[in-house]
Design a protein around this motif. Structure first.
Motif, mmCIF file in Angstrom:
data_model
loop_
_atom_site.group_PDB
_atom_site.id
_atom_site.type_symbol
_atom_site.label_atom_id
_atom_site.label_comp_id
_atom_site.label_asym_id
_atom_site.label_seq_id
_atom_site.Cartn_x
_atom_site.Cartn_y
_atom_site.Cartn_z
ATOM 1 N N TYR A 82 -0.254 2.910 6.767
ATOM 2 C CA TYR A 82 0.417 3.314 5.537
ATOM 3 C C TYR A 82 1.362 4.488 5.779
ATOM 4 O O TYR A 82 1.108 5.626 5.367
ATOM 5 N N GLY A 111 0.828 -1.199 0.000
ATOM 6 C CA GLY A 111 0.000 0.000 0.000
ATOM 7 C C GLY A 111 0.862 1.248 0.000
ATOM 8 O O GLY A 111 1.984 1.248 0.505
ATOM 9 N N SER A 114 -5.753 7.961 3.322
ATOM 10 C CA SER A 114 -5.732 6.560 2.891
ATOM 11 C C SER A 114 -6.865 5.746 3.489
ATOM 12 O O SER A 114 -7.193 4.666 3.003
ATOM 13 N N PRO A 158 -4.311 -0.961 -3.531
ATOM 14 C CA PRO A 158 -5.015 -1.997 -2.777
ATOM 15 C C PRO A 158 -6.534 -1.864 -2.894
ATOM 16 O O PRO A 158 -7.076 -0.770 -2.990
#
Length: 830
Positions: free
Chosen positions: A405, A155, A309, A617
């Motif tokens: 992430y 990711g 994210s 992802p």
């Protein structure tokens, strides 16, 4: 001159408007064999060159964060070239030399415990080459369930800090998929963490197939995958699992879960012996019960990631988890909520009692959360670790919810290791299709808590209920290990066993160098204060699973790396390197390299270098990661990255002249203030001259002292009382500022030392600390790399000062033509 993509024939690259994206990775084949608690996995990556010139392919990909990677080879037609493990710097040098000479070469490097880089040089036009990687891993086992995980995509990592260099892989004729690739003072290897990500709606030609063979020795039940469509084929006690035909896009972790019919499998001992000694793996689930009425009142603090994210399904899953958490609290519990992105917010300045009114307040707070901004996790972690305890009688539990992430994992882990209070537990929850398991697992380990990773589309009720059931009362604490038998005691990892929660196994890996048999006694305090003890008889026959030794080596490396989360130390790096070489393991300081015997391409011709693009992802929002504006992004934001690069030789020819790094911002030097004062009153004064030979013995403070000695008598004669008092005040202030001095060095010439001295003088050091720091590092291609602190030779131990100087050294930009190994001793005088 390197050919442009417009000159290439049709092949594995895509013309998309003004973008050209090459797809040299055709297919990944994964074959796993599971025996009991251990998996042995073979990953084959098939690369093909679609161009009319030679190709270098670079691929950033994930593997399990505790995998023991011990083999790599490349296959060209019917020939196989075995890779060998080397020190990383040596392996990179071998690869680069082979590439320049025209040999086909493969290089496998580890960037993080779960992020790897595969480089493959000199693939002929139209040729396919396979890279084969093998590793062993220990399956997760809890409450009668085994779980096998194979991650498929890295990711996109958020990179905090100040950019310290231009894009290390810039140049080229193609526009890349979007990624963040600029190194910063906090993440000096950021350019090696993020693969180019395909634009929204675009698919690569890369697909994946996975085959898993399970041999548990007993009947296997309830095989399922929450992530993929699977096909199950049974042959007595052997089960084969394959991916369904329509689920071959590598954009999410494969999760496979199953149960076994024999619950005795919960206690297992596996042994192996070779010339390095006897090794064992031990899995124990204590058969202990606890009574719900013994539940201790808790202070629950929920720390939720609301960065970009998390946009869409991941945030919605975290919100649902939070609502379940709040509604699942015990009557005497207290709670609070903190969320972070670019900034950190919190529900209340003090813990809230568990009343219906406070629960409603919390649910409303949760429902209003929106995803956006960067993942500045450090701010959230510091806030939650600094919260004051209002009731010492309550056990504080912190629950972090995030996809993880980020690229500065070690900075987060160091904060947890240094600041987590002894009575506090830190748990981690990851929600998503391909979360950063390395970060989530290590946070829970250091936090003496539980790590839970669920998909964005899994039901949360059972997960939350089980979590509360486990943390309400640890079933075994203060675990002690004692060896009974001949010879020395085994070396075991984890070196400090964690507290155990309900249905959670104790997993130990050990090595006994003399391989003498004996007994291992495990004891602890069970719920209610009862003492618990269990003993294992360990023998080390020459037969056994060789993966056990590899897993011990991997566990030792993980333990050593956990000790270096604040930064590399010379002793720690040497210990990791020695272990990795002895057990043929990939690590951050070792790498696999394989080189063909023959020269396969013309070394004088140009080549194309391609970084393999990857899917974003599943369920992760492009807009949440990149926003609407991708170009001209500020530091710490996602930016475009060229994906097809020119040859390195061409890059060097067109590179701008080397420049030293701009000095950090600082106040106007006091010398300049005095010089202005002298000019104002027409007092002759000059700065002392400094030559290269004594620059390492000179500082701003000494310049100030010499100049003030020259200026002070003349000011006194003129009876300039105000200026005189100001100068005396400045003199007192300057005398209290720490003085940073280079006292010895090797590997740098006088000009480089002069530039480095000027650069270091700009560091604003905190007061009250003094001592020597000894660093060793490499200078290569205009960057400081492999920076290590010699902790034994250094007398200053204050981590704040060490981290400040470490970051400054990593941000220094020496000449790009200068290459050297540097040993540097700095002295800080309070």
């Amino acid at each position: 001159m390197t050919q442009t993509l417009e000159q290439q024939p049709s092949g594995l690259y895509l013309q998309n408007s003004n973008q050209q994206i090459a797809f040299p990775l055709k297919h990944t084949e994964v074959k796993a064999k599971i025996a009991g608690n251990i998996s042995r996995v073979e990953v084959t990556q098939s690369f093909e060159n679609p161009f009319t010139t030679s190709l270098e392919a670079v691929y950033i990909f994930p593997l399990p964060d505790e995998a023991a990677v011990d083999d790599m080879l490349i296959r060209i037609g019917d020939r196989t070239i075995q890779g060998s493990i080397k020190k990383r710097q040596e392996a990179v040098a071998i690869y680069e030399q082979a590439r320049k000479q025209g040999h086909t070469a493969g290089l496998l490097e580890q960037e993080r415990d779960n992020i790897f880089t595969q480089s493959l040089a000199n693939i002929k036009p139209g040729e396919q080459i396979d890279v084969i990687i093998r590793y062993s891993d220990s399956l997760k086992f809890e409450g009668g369930n085994y779980e096998f995980v194979f991650p498929m995509v890295v990711g996109p990592r958020y990179i905090p800090g100040i950019t310290i260099a231009e894009d290390a892989v810039g140049g080229g004729s193609a526009i890349a998929p979007m990624t963040l690739n600029q190194d910063t003072d906090l993440v000096s290897d950021a350019s090696r963490l993020n693969a180019p990500i395909l634009p929204s709606g675009m698919r690569s030609s890369h697909d994946i197939n996975v085959t898993i063979e399970i041999n548990a020795g007993v009947e296997i039940q309830d095989i399922n995958s929450p992530s993929h469509q699977i096909q199950i084929i049974r042959e007595e006690q052997l089960v084969n699992v394959k991916l369904g035909g329509g689920d071959t896009i590598p954009n999410k972790d494969l999760i496979l879960r199953y149960q076994v019919s024999n619950n005795k499998i919960q206690t297992t001992t596996l042994t192996q012996a070779d010339e390095r000694g006897g090794h064992f793996a031990l899995y124990l689930i204590p058969a202990l019960e606890y009574r719900p009425e013994e539940i201790v009142a808790k202070d629950m603090v929920f720390l939720i990631d609301s960065s970009g994210s998390q946009s869409g399904e991941p945030l919605m899953q975290c919100q649902e988890l939070m609502r379940r958490f709040i509604n699942g609290l015990n009557p005497d519990d207290t709670f609070n909520i903190i969320d972070f992105s670019d900034t950190t917010q919190q529900l209340s300045p003090v813990p809230l009692s568990n009343t219906s009114q406070n629960r409603s307040l919390a649910i409303n707070y949760i429902n209003r959360l929106n995803a956006g901004g960067g993942t500045e996790m450090l701010g959230g972690i510091r806030t939650v670790l600094n919260l004051k305890t209002t009731n010492p009688g309550r056990l504080r539990n912190i629950v972090l919810l995030t996809d993880g992430y980020i690229g500065n994992e070690n900075q987060i882990l160091a904060e947890v290791k240094q600041r987590l209070q002894p009575g506090t537990r830190l748990h981690s929850f990851g929600a998503g299709s391909s979360v950063n398991r390395f970060l989530l697992n290590r946070i829970a380990e250091l936090g003496r808590g539980i790590a839970r990773i669920i998909r964005h589309d899994e039901p949360v009720d059972e997960v939350v209920e089980k979590f509360f059931r486990q943390i309400n009362n640890p079933v075994l604490a203060n675990i002690q290990l004692q060896w009974e038998g001949d010879g020395e005691s085994p070396i075991m990892y984890p070196s400090t066993p964690p507290d155990l929660f309900a249905e959670q196994p104790l997993v130990l890996f050990g090595r006994k160098s003399d391989a003498h048999s004996g007994k291992l006694h495990i004891s602890g305090i069970a719920a209610g204060g009862r003492r618990y003890q269990y003993s294992f008889h360990l023998n080390f026959p020459q037969t056994g699973n060789p993966a056990i030794a590899q897993l011990w080596g991997r566990s030792r490396i993980k333990d050593l790396m956990n000790q270096m989360v604040s930064g590399d130390t010379k002793g720690g790096v040497e210990a990791v390197t020695d272990t990795a070489l002895a057990y043929q393991l990939l690590s951050q300081y070792t790498a696999f390299v394989a080189v063909s015997d023959e020269i396969r391409v013309n070394p004088n011709q140009d080549f194309i270098s391609v970084q393999v693009p990857v899917e974003i992802p599943e369920a992760i929002s492009h807009e949440g990661i990149f926003g609407n504006a991708v170009a001209a992004a500020p530091s710490g934001a996602m930016v475009n990255q060229p994906m097809v690069r020119r040859s390195r030789e061409a890059k060097k020819q067109s590179a701008p002249p080397p420049m030293s790094a701009p000095a950090p911002a600082k106040p106007m030097p006091r010398f300049e203030e005095m010089e202005s004062l002298a000019m104002e009153h027409d007092i002759p004064a000059s700065e002392p001259e400094i030559g290269f030979a004594d620059v390492d013995e000179f500082s701003n403070l000494e310049r100030f002292s010499l100049f003030s000695e020259q200026l002070m008598p003349q000011l006194e004669e003129m009876n300039l009382d105000d200026q005189l008092e100001d100068l005396k005040a400045l003199q007192r202030e300057e005398s209290s500022i720490p003085h940073l001095q280079i006292v010895s060095f090797t590997g740098l010439d006088q000009q480089m030392i002069y530039l480095l001295t000027q650069y270091l003088q700009a560091i604003q050091l905190p007061r009250g600390f003094g001592g020597d720091l000894v660093f060793e590092f490499q200078v290569n291609q205009g960057r400081v790399k492999q920076l290590m602190l010699d902790d034994e030779a250094s007398s200053l131990k204050e981590q704040t000062v060490i981290e400040l100087i470490r970051r400054s050294l990593l941000a220094w930009l020496p000449s790009q033509t200068f290459t050297s190994t540097v040993l540097l001793t700095l002295r800080i005088q309070a």
